[in-house]
Design an enzyme around this catalytic site. Structure first.
Site, PDB file in Angstrom:
ATOM      1  N   TYR A  63       0.765  -1.271  -0.071  1.00  7.67           N
ATOM      2  CA  TYR A  63      -0.063   0.105   0.072  1.00  7.67           C
ATOM      3  C   TYR A  63       0.837   1.239  -0.066  1.00  7.67           C
ATOM      4  CZ  TYR A  63       0.731   0.836   4.950  1.00  7.67           C
ATOM      5  OH  TYR A  63       1.355   0.835   6.280  1.00  7.67           O
ATOM      6  N   CYS A  64       0.321   2.261  -0.461  1.00  9.36           N
ATOM      7  CA  CYS A  64       0.783   3.666  -0.417  1.00  9.36           C
ATOM      8  C   CYS A  64      -0.081   4.642  -0.190  1.00  9.36           C
ATOM      9  CB  CYS A  64       1.577   3.802  -1.911  1.00  9.36           C
ATOM     10  SG  CYS A  64       0.196   3.953  -3.221  1.00  9.36           S
ATOM     11  N   HIS A  65      -0.124   5.669  -0.752  1.00  7.46           N
ATOM     12  CA  HIS A  65      -0.766   6.984  -0.184  1.00  7.46           C
ATOM     13  C   HIS A  65      -2.318   6.473  -0.834  1.00  7.46           C
ATOM     14  CE1 HIS A  65       1.705   9.783   1.495  1.00  7.46           C
ATOM     15  NE2 HIS A  65       2.306   9.504   0.630  1.00  7.46           N
TER      16      HIS A  65
END
Length: 100
Positions: A63-65
């Site tokens: 996951y990221c932003h």
């Protein structure tokens, strides 16, 4: 090879599971402000150099932003033979407790 995109609420069932690595792709400062429990931090910019630390026997959840970097990386890793899941919407869509 394909990868699966999961809802942010689905990540709860993977937290603390054996052979599952949850990876936060944001930078170190953002990670320290709060991350999904049990997630490790490998910033996106460093991932190519550090992916050799990962086993293809593990499930990797990225996951990221907002999910755009993690979806691109999920696609690449799945082509290399990794078992990958991407968190749709990234941490911005996650509503669970965060660790610091």
């Amino acid at each position: 090879m394909m990868f699966e995109t999961i809802r942010p609420s689905d990540i709860e069932k993977y937290i603390g599971q054996n052979n599952t690595i949850i990876i936060d792709l944001r930078d170190d400062v953002e990670y320290k402000r709060g991350h999904i429990p049990s997630a490790i931090n490998i910033p996106y910019e460093e991932f190519e150099y550090r992916k050799n630390q990962l086993s293809k026997n593990n499930l990797i959840i990225l996951y990221c932003h907002r999910g755009s970097l993690s979806i691109a990386l999920s696609r690449n890793l799945s082509k290399e033979g990794f078992q990958v899941k991407n968190v749709y919407g990234g941490i911005n869509a996650y509503r669970g407790k965060l660790e610091k």
